[in-house]
Each structure stands twice: as C-alpha cells, then as structure tokens.
Design a protein around this motif. Structure first.
Motif, PDB file in Angstrom:
ATOM      1  N   UNK A  86      -0.982  -5.837 -18.642  1.00 40.10           N
ATOM      2  CA  UNK A  86      -0.425  -4.693 -18.123  1.00 40.10           C
ATOM      3  C   UNK A  86      -0.425  -5.029 -16.421  1.00 40.10           C
ATOM      4  N   UNK A  87       0.241  -4.162 -15.736  1.00 44.21           N
ATOM      5  CA  UNK A  87       0.344  -4.237 -14.415  1.00 44.21           C
ATOM      6  C   UNK A  87       0.748  -2.931 -13.686  1.00 44.21           C
ATOM      7  N   UNK A  88      -0.067  -2.676 -12.583  1.00 43.24           N
ATOM      8  CA  UNK A  88       0.454  -1.284 -11.896  1.00 43.24           C
ATOM      9  C   UNK A  88       1.034  -1.757 -10.521  1.00 43.24           C
ATOM     10  N   UNK A  89       1.543  -0.809  -9.907  1.00 43.60           N
ATOM     11  CA  UNK A  89       2.354  -1.064  -8.832  1.00 43.60           C
ATOM     12  C   UNK A  89       1.596   0.008  -7.472  1.00 43.60           C
ATOM     13  N   UNK A  90       1.204  -0.907  -6.516  1.00 39.40           N
ATOM     14  CA  UNK A  90       0.589  -0.367  -5.342  1.00 39.40           C
ATOM     15  C   UNK A  90       0.500  -1.285  -4.008  1.00 39.40           C
ATOM     16  N   UNK A  91       0.330  -1.015  -2.982  1.00 38.83           N
ATOM     17  CA  UNK A  91       0.265  -2.260  -2.008  1.00 38.83           C
ATOM     18  C   UNK A  91      -0.981  -2.765  -2.206  1.00 38.83           C
ATOM     19  N   UNK A  92      -1.496  -4.031  -1.581  1.00 42.83           N
ATOM     20  CA  UNK A  92      -2.593  -4.624  -1.530  1.00 42.83           C
ATOM     21  C   UNK A  92      -3.730  -3.685  -0.592  1.00 42.83           C
ATOM     22  N   UNK A  93      -3.252  -3.236   0.342  1.00 40.50           N
ATOM     23  CA  UNK A  93      -4.077  -2.040   1.041  1.00 40.50           C
ATOM     24  C   UNK A  93      -4.669  -1.066   0.247  1.00 40.50           C
ATOM     25  N   UNK A  94      -3.943  -0.497  -0.576  1.00 34.42           N
ATOM     26  CA  UNK A  94      -4.168   0.738  -1.171  1.00 34.42           C
ATOM     27  C   UNK A  94      -4.492   0.291  -2.631  1.00 34.42           C
ATOM     28  N   UNK A  95      -4.610  -0.764  -3.293  1.00 33.94           N
ATOM     29  CA  UNK A  95      -5.168  -1.046  -4.469  1.00 33.94           C
ATOM     30  C   UNK A  95      -6.813  -1.594  -4.240  1.00 33.94           C
ATOM     31  N   UNK A 190       2.211   1.399 -17.105  1.00 32.57           N
ATOM     32  CA  UNK A 190       2.053   1.351 -15.689  1.00 32.57           C
ATOM     33  C   UNK A 190       1.769   2.415 -14.808  1.00 32.57           C
ATOM     34  N   UNK A 191       0.848   2.457 -13.778  1.00 35.01           N
ATOM     35  CA  UNK A 191       0.650   3.310 -12.823  1.00 35.01           C
ATOM     36  C   UNK A 191       1.468   2.940 -11.710  1.00 35.01           C
ATOM     37  N   UNK A 192       2.132   4.012 -11.210  1.00 40.22           N
ATOM     38  CA  UNK A 192       3.168   3.552 -10.024  1.00 40.22           C
ATOM     39  C   UNK A 192       2.802   4.314  -8.829  1.00 40.22           C
ATOM     40  N   UNK A 193       2.639   3.826  -7.810  1.00 43.36           N
ATOM     41  CA  UNK A 193       2.471   4.359  -6.537  1.00 43.36           C
ATOM     42  C   UNK A 193       3.242   3.821  -5.313  1.00 43.36           C
ATOM     43  N   UNK A 194       3.993   4.505  -4.616  1.00 42.50           N
ATOM     44  CA  UNK A 194       4.872   4.023  -3.626  1.00 42.50           C
ATOM     45  C   UNK A 194       4.017   3.624  -2.223  1.00 42.50           C
ATOM     46  N   UNK A 195       2.671   4.190  -2.251  1.00 48.05           N
ATOM     47  CA  UNK A 195       1.857   3.538  -1.264  1.00 48.05           C
ATOM     48  C   UNK A 195       2.184   4.263   0.057  1.00 48.05           C
ATOM     49  N   UNK A 196       1.902   3.670   1.063  1.00 45.62           N
ATOM     50  CA  UNK A 196       2.150   4.071   2.638  1.00 45.62           C
ATOM     51  C   UNK A 196       3.448   3.914   3.051  1.00 45.62           C
ATOM     52  N   UNK A 197       3.899   4.756   3.828  1.00 46.06           N
ATOM     53  CA  UNK A 197       5.198   4.736   4.427  1.00 46.06           C
ATOM     54  C   UNK A 197       5.677   3.304   4.998  1.00 46.06           C
ATOM     55  N   UNK A 198       4.454   2.716   5.398  1.00 49.90           N
ATOM     56  CA  UNK A 198       4.719   1.188   6.123  1.00 49.90           C
ATOM     57  C   UNK A 198       5.089   0.222   5.251  1.00 49.90           C
ATOM     58  N   UNK A 199       4.816   0.477   3.963  1.00 46.87           N
ATOM     59  CA  UNK A 199       5.271  -0.618   2.848  1.00 46.87           C
ATOM     60  C   UNK A 199       6.294  -0.076   2.129  1.00 46.87           C
ATOM     61  N   UNK A 200       7.201   0.968   2.370  1.00 48.29           N
ATOM     62  CA  UNK A 200       8.137   1.544   1.674  1.00 48.29           C
ATOM     63  C   UNK A 200       9.287   0.711   1.203  1.00 48.29           C
ATOM     64  N   UNK A 201       9.447  -0.361   2.115  1.00 43.64           N
ATOM     65  CA  UNK A 201      10.875  -1.283   1.963  1.00 43.64           C
ATOM     66  C   UNK A 201      10.379  -2.227   0.782  1.00 43.64           C
ATOM     67  N   UNK A 202       9.376  -2.553   0.448  1.00 49.84           N
ATOM     68  CA  UNK A 202       8.854  -3.433  -0.714  1.00 49.84           C
ATOM     69  C   UNK A 202       8.212  -2.591  -1.791  1.00 49.84           C
ATOM     70  N   UNK A 203       7.017  -1.911  -1.288  1.00 55.06           N
ATOM     71  CA  UNK A 203       6.145  -1.384  -2.426  1.00 55.06           C
ATOM     72  C   UNK A 203       6.803   0.093  -3.082  1.00 55.06           C
ATOM     73  N   UNK A 204       7.184   0.884  -2.185  1.00 54.90           N
ATOM     74  CA  UNK A 204       8.155   1.847  -2.561  1.00 54.90           C
ATOM     75  C   UNK A 204       9.204   1.740  -3.421  1.00 54.90           C
ATOM     76  N   UNK A 205       9.906   0.538  -2.980  1.00 61.06           N
ATOM     77  CA  UNK A 205      11.366   0.170  -3.683  1.00 61.06           C
ATOM     78  C   UNK A 205      11.147  -0.389  -5.160  1.00 61.06           C
TER      79      UNK A 205
END
Length: 279
Positions: A86-95, A190-205
């Motif tokens: 399985x694989x979740x989505x989040x930024x490195x910083x917030x995982x 999958x658990x999905x998280x857009x993360x912080x606004x700084x990472x919106x371009x990749x993680x949020x997308x």
C-alpha cells in the motif's frame, strides 16, 4: 501445464484479479491475506484447487507457516507473487517516522520476508518463478509518495540481485511495474494528505489527481492478470515489465532524461579517476 501458485494480498485489487485468473486457468493456489475470511468465496467456488492462509507479510513466522500450507497441500510452489502493499500520500516533512517504517516494512521487508521463506522450496525443486510487484514509482520518484517509492526502489534493487542468484538454481525472477489500475489501491487503501501549502505543486497535486482519477485509471486488472499468467508460462521471461500505457510512457521518458543527464555530466564523473599515467 498446471502450476502451483502462492499470492500475497489476494483479497483485493490486482492480487484478487490474479488469484481468480490463476484458478480459472486450472492452476492451484495458496491465496493469502491479513484477513483470510475475505477469501472464503474462493474456497467455495474452487474447492481443493485453492487453500487460504492468514499472512501478515511482515511476520517471518507467519510466512513460514503459509509456505507449509503450500507444501502440505500441493507439494511446493512453482510461482510466488509478492503483491501485498500500500502507499499513502503526504510530504516527506509531514510523514511521521512510524508511517515511513510501516510502509517500508510492508512493501519492502514484506517482499524480502516472503521471498526468503520460498527460496529453500524452490532451491530444492531447482525450479520456480518469483514475481515481485514493484510500481512505476519504483522506477521514478513519485511526488508525495516518498515512503512508497523508497520501498519500491528497494524492491527493484533487491530483486535485481535476487535474479542473479536465483539463476544459478533454476529460478526465474520478474519485476512487475504497474501504472494506474482500477483497484482499491487508489481508494480506501490509501491515506491522502495535501500537506503544507509550500508543497501544493507536487504533494497537493498528487493527492487531488488520485481522487480525481479513482475509478478512471487506464489499467484493467483482469487484463493485467492475464499478462502475468503469460509471463509465468515463459521459459525466458523479462526481468522488468511495466504494465499499462501510462507506466510505459512515464518510465520511457524518465529513462531518456537520466541518460541525457548522465551524458551531460560525463566529464565531471570521470574526472575523479587517477590520471592514466599513474595507473
């Protein structure tokens, strides 16, 4: 010719589609899952051709016990498929680190544990085929999926080494690299998280794209299962096989870019050698 299969993660997704295809093709199967009760319908439909096993792939004792089911009922294993993951989505910083560990334990160590449990059987048989589920994310770093990609890149390296060793005892290895398929992987798995606004371009997308594409992915699990059956019947199967037009296109583009970068920095790379006169 009838084969004896062992598949992890058989209760849903590609593992479920493959389990049904294997049984419909007249093969025998040990279907494993964390919750074997979800496999009871396979036993009802296919009778003695299937056995189910409770298996947390991160548990070596459970893996050995599941292999014993294959030995006791079918006398061995011809094809092992390490599909569970399985694989979740989040930024490195917030995982958090526990999430990193859980994903790597399941996706990488689970593959290693089950593979190691099967190798002695295949060595004694001097035959077998180990099919490892990686991902397009095992060839390309997937934004928002650092834990998953780290694990799947590990599966790729582990399996490439494994193939060289298994060749000596008559065992084949194939790495399957799926793109997007219409399975539960993109849904409740999958658990999905857009993360912080700084990472919106990749993680949020990445998170928003997964939600939007869920149920509309290009890959057909039933067709993927038929391809894997075909690969398992090959005398000389590929080491790596992307599944899906999206996976093939992404890997092809990434590999070209890597070769271009390699060539661009060639002089800097070779500058670290001793001068030829000193060799």
């Amino acid at each position: 010719m009838s084969q004896r299969w062992f598949i992890t993660g058989s209760s849903r997704g590609l593992g479920r589609a493959l389990s049904e295809a294997v049984l419909n093709a007249g093969h025998r199967l040990v279907a494993s899952a964390r919750e074997p009760a979800r496999l009871s319908d396979l036993e009802e439909r296919y009778g003695d051709a299937v056995r189910t096993a409770a298996l947390d792939v991160t548990d070596p004792v459970a893996a050995e016990a599941a292999m014993r089911i294959a030995i006791d009922n079918f006398g061995g294993i011809d094809v092992l498929v390490n599909n569970a993951g399985y694989g979740n989505i989040n930024s490195v910083e917030d995982t958090d680190l526990d999430d990193f560990r859980r994903q790597i334990e399941t996706n990488l160590f689970g593959t290693i544990i089950v593979t190691k449990a099967a190798i002695p059987l295949m060595r004694k048989q001097h035959a077998g085929h180990i099919i490892q589920f990686s991902s397009v994310g095992g060839r390309i770093g997937a934004p928002g999926r650092a834990s998953y990609s780290a694990a799947k890149w590990g599966v790729e390296g582990f399996s490439e080494v494994l193939a060289r060793e298994m060749e000596l005892i008559g065992v084949k290895v194939t790495i399957i690299e799926p793109g997007g398929f219409r399975t539960d992987f993109a849904g409740s798995s999958t658990q999905l998280s857009e993360g912080r606004p700084e990472y919106e371009a990749v993680v949020g997308r990445a998170a928003s794209m997964q939600r939007e594409l869920n149920g509309r992915q290009p890959g057909d699990p039933a067709r993927a299962a038929q391809v894997i059956l075909e690969v398992a019947a090959m005398g000389k199967p590929p080491l790596r096989l992307p599944l899906g037009s999206d996976a093939l296109a992404a890997i092809e583009q990434a590999d070209r870019a890597k070769l271009e970068e390699l060539e661009h920095w060639r002089a800097l790379s070779v500058s670290t050698d001793y001068p030829r006169a000193q060799v």
